[in-house]
Write an enzyme that holds these catalytic residues in place. Sequence first.
Site, PDB file in Angstrom:
ATOM      1  N   CYS A  31       0.753  -1.116   0.161  1.00 55.64           N
ATOM      2  CA  CYS A  31       0.021   0.196   0.123  1.00 55.64           C
ATOM      3  C   CYS A  31       1.030   1.108  -0.073  1.00 55.64           C
ATOM      4  O   CYS A  31       1.175   1.774   0.875  1.00 55.64           O
ATOM      5  CB  CYS A  31      -0.866  -0.045   1.197  1.00 55.64           C
ATOM      6  SG  CYS A  31      -1.795  -1.577   1.515  1.00 55.64           S
ATOM      7  N   CYS A  75      -0.671   3.887  11.295  1.00 57.25           N
ATOM      8  CA  CYS A  75      -0.654   4.977  12.038  1.00 57.25           C
ATOM      9  C   CYS A  75      -2.018   5.045  12.962  1.00 57.25           C
ATOM     10  O   CYS A  75      -2.658   6.314  13.208  1.00 57.25           O
ATOM     11  CB  CYS A  75      -0.700   6.328  11.053  1.00 57.25           C
ATOM     12  SG  CYS A  75      -1.843   6.143   9.861  1.00 57.25           S
ATOM     13  N   PRO A 121       1.331   7.655  -0.561  1.00 57.12           N
ATOM     14  CA  PRO A 121       1.901   8.719  -1.677  1.00 57.12           C
ATOM     15  C   PRO A 121       3.659   8.255  -1.710  1.00 57.12           C
ATOM     16  O   PRO A 121       3.798   8.772  -2.753  1.00 57.12           O
ATOM     17  CB  PRO A 121       1.705   9.958  -0.955  1.00 57.12           C
ATOM     18  CG  PRO A 121       1.729   9.807   0.544  1.00 57.12           C
ATOM     19  CD  PRO A 121       1.285   8.342   1.005  1.00 57.12           C
TER      20      PRO A 121
END
Length: 765
Positions: free
Chosen positions: A184, A321, A187
């Site tokens: 994944c 996160c 960015p």
Amino acid sequence: MGRRSRGRRLQQQQRPEDAEDGAEGGGKRGEAGWEGGYPEIVKENKLFEHYYQELKIVPEGEWGQFMDALREPLPATLRITGYKSHAKEILHCLKNKYFKELEDLEVDGQKVEVPQPLSWYPEELAWHTNLSRKILRKSPHLEKFHQFLVSETESGNISRQEAVSMIPPLLLNVRPHHKILDMCAAPGSKTTQLIEMLHADMNVPFPEGFVIANDVDNKRCYLLVHQAKRLSSPCIMVVNHDASSIPRLQIDVDGRKEILFYDRILCDVPCSGDGTMRKNIDVWKKWTTLNSLQLHGLQLRIATRGAEQLAEGGRMVYSTCSLNPIEDEAVIASLLEKSEGALELADVSNELPGLKWMPGITQWKVMTKDGQWFTDWDAVPHSRHTQIRPTMFPPKDPEKLQAMHLERCLRILPHHQNTGGFFVAVLVKKSSMPWNKRQPKGKSAETRESTQLSPADLTEGKPTDPSKLESPSFTGTGDTEIAHATEDLENNGSKKDGVCGPPPSKKMKLFGFKEDPFVFIPEDDPLFPPIEKFYALDPSFPRMNLLTRTTEGKKRQLYMVSKELRNVLLNNSEKMKVINTGIKVWCRNNSGEEFDCAFRLAQEGIYTLYPFINSRIITVSMEDVKILLTQENPFFRKLSSETYSQAKDLAKGSIVLKYEPDSANPDALQCPIVLCGWRGKASIRTFVPKNERLHYLRMMGLEVLGEKKKEGVILTNESAASTGQPDNDVTEGQRAGEPNSPDAEEANSPDVTAGCDPAGVHPPR
């Protein structure tokens, strides 16, 4: 809506790591990473506080500090890219110039703290500061520092990245020969770290390893491409798939097809993101336990798919996160349980000295969005079974729980080192996953057929049914059998040699843009010999790794990949949607037929190509480099006599300009520089992108003050100090270029404006 469609939607929508990585990617959004401010918002959420106090993830007596830290803005952090030979020079420039200018500086009555290195990041290559984005953007005292950060980020020499986001790649312990999957990736800040680690030895242009960076969101894949392109590596491939069903790839090994297993896998899954509250402040009002409950299943499927594709002895890092154990320990515990000993948690407590972390917890409860608690699956009413699943609870068996060593997980709390919140677990694969092991002897053919994955599933990249994975009776086919089944299936189809196009629509539904094919240059292509002769390419040059993005018409750009990625491309084009791979090494000249070679060198790939070039190399001094980068078309007479003597006998065309550091002169730039240039009739022009040009000038101690666009002259502190009018470079350049020469034509060439700007041809500010 089916489970897979739901998973894809969740991956695309639940992406708080955008906030974590700092809105990278250039353009307006790139600068927002430093410049954006936030409106005032009430940083309160009683349900959040109740939930985490009940779970006791924060040590006794530290709750107040924990909440105070969450309400404070996150410090700005930056990382110097470690694989480029210029890293030490950038660090030297930061410490001795920009950071010194911040000493004793006050902004709005507040003393500016000089940036400090992150204690746990190797070689002082990561720094944090209390400067907010608003202050960085608006304060005139910090204008130079801000411009430096923006420009160096665009050049790929600095990455603006949250501190905790740097941890997972470090714990992967990457070596240059490792095959790496980033599941994944967008960015892309962690992906760039992985690329840097592959290129630890800059004397090796083609490391044996590679990075395959995947993201489910087609648009975010292009942001990922932008990030990766700044590092100019031939060892990165960006693909677009649902991570929970990313296809199993195969490679050719000594003439036979084998399954590709990765040495390292980064599994940084979509999450609820409550660890990003300091940056992504919308989380304060939107936080609810429902987010975690909805994402748990997707996170477990992605982690399971990663574990399946990990090589034995390989390492996978799972990270979020989020501070929530439903997304963290529950996923790891469920994965360990279903692996039946194939996976184990690695003890990484000593791998990042200086990093403060809390061990993973072994007991937790599940709470619904309306505040109802459940301690085990048996207590969950049937009406809640679609929302709450058994994998969300800790294992009941104390011995099994103890053997998992969940305390080896790392939870980073914001108040310990003034960071965001984060969770990391490092898994090592000891053997094949139970459903991938070979069939035991004595099994009937009927049983084998009923439990094996179909070749169609393999080719189309369909995920394994989780109900089969969790069932003790399910045992999948062995890896060797899968390889042979896929090989037989593909051998029956017809495929054009060397052409890796997008997968046909029947094989896989395409999302987003349809990509151009990847076409490898045939060995007998007449295009290559003139290039080989003109640049005196070394016999070891891997010509088979050259490719274009067109099957028809003139080939305008030539790209290069490593031989390992070539292997992946050629053997998986029908099951994989590739967004981008390879670095540009040659561009066609508009008037190329007039010269001995129709292709000029591209700055993007020059550091990869240079070791193979034996001709048309001009060694230049530091003063020459300054002139070449600040003036558009300097005459030979402006350059040193040594440079002129090398250039005068060369035919017109593309050249390499090489600066070698002088160790006897410690004040001079101590890193090598390789630039692409053009030898005109009486002048030399450089073909270097603007930000890269500014980077080199800064490293040589020049401060860029501005530029005269008409004259194509960059003004520096040295040129401003000199007296007299600037030389008539435009006239000289025009004379040197002449009407039909490439010097004149290439300034307007679409190839140039696409990323190989010649000096003096700048986009408007």
